[in-house]
Motif scaffolding. Structure first.
Motif, PDB file in Angstrom:
ATOM      1  N   GLY A 172      43.633  39.744  60.197  1.00 10.36           N
ATOM      2  CA  GLY A 172      42.516  39.046  60.817  1.00 10.36           C
ATOM      3  C   GLY A 172      41.364  39.961  61.168  1.00 10.36           C
ATOM      4  O   GLY A 172      40.203  39.544  61.163  1.00 10.36           O
ATOM      5  N   PRO A 176      36.304  42.953  54.309  1.00 13.94           N
ATOM      6  CA  PRO A 176      36.402  42.092  53.117  1.00 13.94           C
ATOM      7  C   PRO A 176      37.542  42.471  52.179  1.00 13.94           C
ATOM      8  O   PRO A 176      37.999  41.644  51.400  1.00 13.94           O
ATOM      9  CB  PRO A 176      35.043  42.267  52.431  1.00 13.94           C
ATOM     10  CG  PRO A 176      34.511  43.564  52.964  1.00 13.94           C
ATOM     11  CD  PRO A 176      35.027  43.683  54.357  1.00 13.94           C
ATOM     12  N   THR A 177      38.015  43.727  52.246  1.00 15.28           N
ATOM     13  CA  THR A 177      39.147  44.135  51.419  1.00 15.28           C
ATOM     14  C   THR A 177      40.248  44.686  52.309  1.00 15.28           C
ATOM     15  O   THR A 177      40.006  45.153  53.422  1.00 15.28           O
ATOM     16  CB  THR A 177      38.758  45.212  50.386  1.00 15.28           C
ATOM     17  OG1 THR A 177      38.236  46.357  51.067  1.00 15.28           O
ATOM     18  CG2 THR A 177      37.724  44.668  49.425  1.00 15.28           C
ATOM     19  N   ASP A 261      41.543  40.994  48.366  1.00 19.03           N
ATOM     20  CA  ASP A 261      40.606  40.208  49.155  1.00 19.03           C
ATOM     21  C   ASP A 261      41.320  39.808  50.446  1.00 19.03           C
ATOM     22  O   ASP A 261      42.303  39.065  50.427  1.00 19.03           O
ATOM     23  CB  ASP A 261      40.210  38.974  48.337  1.00 19.03           C
ATOM     24  CG  ASP A 261      39.208  38.087  49.063  1.00 19.03           C
ATOM     25  OD1 ASP A 261      39.263  38.009  50.302  1.00 19.03           O
ATOM     26  OD2 ASP A 261      38.392  37.456  48.381  1.00 19.03           O
ATOM     27  N   SER A 262      40.823  40.276  51.591  1.00 21.45           N
ATOM     28  CA  SER A 262      41.520  40.039  52.851  1.00 21.45           C
ATOM     29  C   SER A 262      41.566  38.558  53.217  1.00 21.45           C
ATOM     30  O   SER A 262      42.511  38.103  53.865  1.00 21.45           O
ATOM     31  CB  SER A 262      40.884  40.841  53.982  1.00 21.45           C
ATOM     32  OG  SER A 262      39.546  40.441  54.198  1.00 21.45           O
ATOM     33  N   GLN A 263      40.557  37.779  52.827  1.00 24.40           N
ATOM     34  CA  GLN A 263      40.573  36.347  53.135  1.00 24.40           C
ATOM     35  C   GLN A 263      41.720  35.661  52.409  1.00 24.40           C
ATOM     36  O   GLN A 263      42.433  34.839  52.994  1.00 24.40           O
ATOM     37  CB  GLN A 263      39.245  35.696  52.756  1.00 24.40           C
ATOM     38  CG  GLN A 263      39.204  34.181  52.967  1.00 24.40           C
ATOM     39  CD  GLN A 263      39.467  33.780  54.408  1.00 24.40           C
ATOM     40  OE1 GLN A 263      39.052  34.460  55.337  1.00 24.40           O
ATOM     41  NE2 GLN A 263      40.177  32.675  54.596  1.00 24.40           N
ATOM     42  N   ARG A 264      41.922  35.989  51.143  1.00 24.64           N
ATOM     43  CA  ARG A 264      43.027  35.390  50.394  1.00 24.64           C
ATOM     44  C   ARG A 264      44.365  35.850  50.962  1.00 24.64           C
ATOM     45  O   ARG A 264      45.314  35.068  51.061  1.00 24.64           O
ATOM     46  CB  ARG A 264      42.927  35.753  48.913  1.00 24.64           C
ATOM     47  CG  ARG A 264      41.755  35.128  48.189  1.00 24.64           C
ATOM     48  CD  ARG A 264      41.824  35.430  46.708  1.00 24.64           C
ATOM     49  NE  ARG A 264      43.042  34.898  46.112  1.00 24.64           N
ATOM     50  CZ  ARG A 264      43.569  35.339  44.970  1.00 24.64           C
ATOM     51  NH1 ARG A 264      42.991  36.357  44.326  1.00 24.64           N
ATOM     52  NH2 ARG A 264      44.652  34.786  44.477  1.00 24.64           N
ATOM     53  N   ARG A 266      44.891  36.671  54.053  1.00 27.69           N
ATOM     54  CA  ARG A 266      45.051  35.969  55.317  1.00 27.69           C
ATOM     55  C   ARG A 266      45.615  34.564  55.094  1.00 27.69           C
ATOM     56  O   ARG A 266      46.511  34.114  55.817  1.00 27.69           O
ATOM     57  CB  ARG A 266      43.699  35.898  56.033  1.00 27.69           C
ATOM     58  CG  ARG A 266      43.752  35.331  57.438  1.00 27.69           C
ATOM     59  CD  ARG A 266      42.374  35.331  58.092  1.00 27.69           C
ATOM     60  NE  ARG A 266      41.805  36.676  58.124  1.00 27.69           N
ATOM     61  CZ  ARG A 266      40.709  37.046  57.481  1.00 27.69           C
ATOM     62  NH1 ARG A 266      40.034  36.164  56.768  1.00 27.69           N
ATOM     63  NH2 ARG A 266      40.270  38.277  57.557  1.00 27.69           N
ATOM     64  N   GLU A 267      45.118  33.887  54.090  1.00 31.77           N
ATOM     65  CA  GLU A 267      45.600  32.534  53.805  1.00 31.77           C
ATOM     66  C   GLU A 267      47.070  32.548  53.400  1.00 31.77           C
ATOM     67  O   GLU A 267      47.854  31.691  53.841  1.00 31.77           O
ATOM     68  CB  GLU A 267      44.747  31.913  52.692  1.00 31.77           C
ATOM     69  CG  GLU A 267      43.308  31.647  53.116  1.00 31.77           C
ATOM     70  CD  GLU A 267      42.408  31.306  51.944  1.00 31.77           C
ATOM     71  OE1 GLU A 267      42.905  31.334  50.788  1.00 31.77           O
ATOM     72  OE2 GLU A 267      41.215  31.023  52.162  1.00 31.77           O
ATOM     73  N   GLU A 270      49.306  33.232  56.422  1.00 33.43           N
ATOM     74  CA  GLU A 270      49.459  32.057  57.274  1.00 33.43           C
ATOM     75  C   GLU A 270      50.454  31.071  56.670  1.00 33.43           C
ATOM     76  O   GLU A 270      51.257  30.457  57.387  1.00 33.43           O
ATOM     77  CB  GLU A 270      48.105  31.386  57.503  1.00 33.43           C
ATOM     78  CG  GLU A 270      47.151  32.191  58.367  1.00 33.43           C
ATOM     79  CD  GLU A 270      47.738  32.520  59.734  1.00 33.43           C
ATOM     80  OE1 GLU A 270      48.399  31.649  60.324  1.00 33.43           O
ATOM     81  OE2 GLU A 270      47.544  33.661  60.205  1.00 33.43           O
TER      82      GLU A 270
END
Length: 299
Positions: A172, A176-177, A261-264, A266-267, A270
Motif C-alpha cells: 500500500g 508505482p513499481t 506494477d504495485s497497483q496490480r 495490491r489487487e 487483496e
C-alpha cells in the motif's frame, strides 16, 4: 540497547509467539542467540530481519549507526552457528557475512524498504555488515513452540496473518513499481504458504481422515480451498514477474527484468487475503477442537 530493554522484548516475544508491542510493533523480528566471542556464553538479542529467499534470513549489524559493530556480530563471526527463534519455530543456522556486491545489493534492498538504514550508514564510518542466516538441516521434527497440534496450527496461521498484514501495508505504501525487497517478501510468503498446505495435504489431513471419518466433507472443502489459494498465489507471482514456480524462475530475484506494477500487486494481494482469511478461520473452527482432543478420544 540496554540489556533490560532487550530482556523485556525477549520475554514478550516468547510469551506472544513472536508478536511484540512498543517500538517494534508490526516489525519483522527474530531472536538471535549467539555464542560469546570471548566468554563462550550464550547471548540472545532481538534483531530485525528481512527475507533472503530460499528460506534464508538477512540481519543487519547497524547498532543504530554506532561507531562499533554490535556484540552479537562479533560473536557470530567467532562462532558462526547460531540459534534463531521465529516465534513459532526454533532452529539452528549458520551465519555468513556478505561481502562486496552481495552485501551492497542486500543493503540497498533494505534501504529501499526502510530508508532509516541509510541514515545509520551515513552516521558511521564503518561499513554496516549484512549477515545471511542459513537454516541448518535437521533429521528430527521441527522445534515448535506449541503444547498441542491445535495450538501449532493456530500459531502457524497467526504468523501467516501477521506477515500478510505487513505485506499489505508495504504494498500500500509502495510507489508505482514494487521494490526488490518487497518482491522477495511476497515470494517468500507464497512459498511458505505452499509448503504449509502441502504438509497438511500429505500428513495432517490423511491422519484426520483415518481417525475421524466424519470429517471427510470438511477435509474435502479444505483441499479444494488449498487449490484455489494455490491459483491465487500463482497469479500473484505472475504479476510480480516470478512465473508460476516462484523464486526459482528468476536468476536474481532482487533484479527482475520487468518491475512489478504495485497497483496490480495490491489487487492480487487483496484477493489472496480475502480467500486466505476465510480458509484459515474455517480450518481453525473445524479442526482445532479435534486436534486438541485427548489421545484416543472419538469425535
Amino acid at each position: 540497547m540496554p540489556n533490560d530493554f532487550n530482556q523485556q522484548i525477549i520475554e514478550e516475544f516468547r510469551a506472544r509467539a513472536g508478536e511484540v508491542g512498543g517500538p517494534f510493533e508490526g516489525a519483522r523480528l527474530i531472536l538471535l542467540t549467539t555464542t560469546g566471542a570471548r566468554s563462550g556464553e550464550r547471548h540472545t538479542t532481538p534483531v530485525a530481519y528481512y527475507a533472503g529467499g530460499d528460506g534464508d534470513v538477512l540481519v543487519i549489524a547497524s547498532a543504530a549507526g554506532a561507531p562499533k559493530h554490535p556484540d552479537w556480530f562479533h560473536n557470530l563471526v567467532a562462532h558462526p552457528q547460531v540459534t534463531v527463534e521465529s516465534g513459532v519455530f526454533t532452529y539452528e543456522a549458520t551465519a555468513e557475512v556478505l561481502e562486496g556486491a552481495a552485501r551492497d545489493d542486500a543493503f540497498a534492498r533494505a534501504v529501499e524498504a526502510d530508508p532509516g538504514w541509510a541514515d545509520y550508514q551515513a552516521g558511521t564510518s564503518r561499513v554496516i555488515p549484512v549477515v545471511v542466516l542459513h537454516q541448518l538441516p535437521s533429521d528430527g521434527p521441527p522445534n515448535v513452540s506449541a503444547s498441542s497440534m491445535g495450538q501449532y496450527v493456530q500459531l502457524i496461521h497467526d504468523a501467516f496473518r501477521r506477515e500478510l498484514a505487513l505485506i499489505r501495508k508495504e504494498v500500500g505504501n509502495a510507489g508505482p513499481t514494487l521494490g526488490a525487497q518487497l518482491r522477495i517478501n511476497c515470494l517468500t510468503f507464497c512459498q511458505g504458504l505452499h509448503n504449509h498446505h502441502t504438509g497438511e495435504d500429505i500428513a495432517m489431513f490423511p491422519f484426520l481422515a483415518d481417525s475421524h471419518p466424519d470429517l471427510a466433507p470438511v477435509l474435502d472443502r479444505l483441499r479444494e480451498e488449498h487449490e484455489r489459494i494455490a491459483e491465487l498465489t500463482a497469479e500473484l507471482k505472475q504479476v510480480i514477474g516470478a512465473g508460476p514456480a516462484g523464486l526459482a524462475d528468476t536468476a536474481d530475484p532482487a533484479h527482475p527484468a520487468h518491475p512489478a506494477d504495485s497497483q496490480r500487486v495490491r489487487e492480487e494481494v487483496e484477493r489472496l487475503t480475502t480467500a486466505l482469511e476465510a480458509h484459515l478461520t474455517y480450518e481453525e473452527e473445524q479442526l482445532i477442537p479435534v486436534l486438541d482432543l485427548p489421545t484416543g478420544s472419538v469425535h
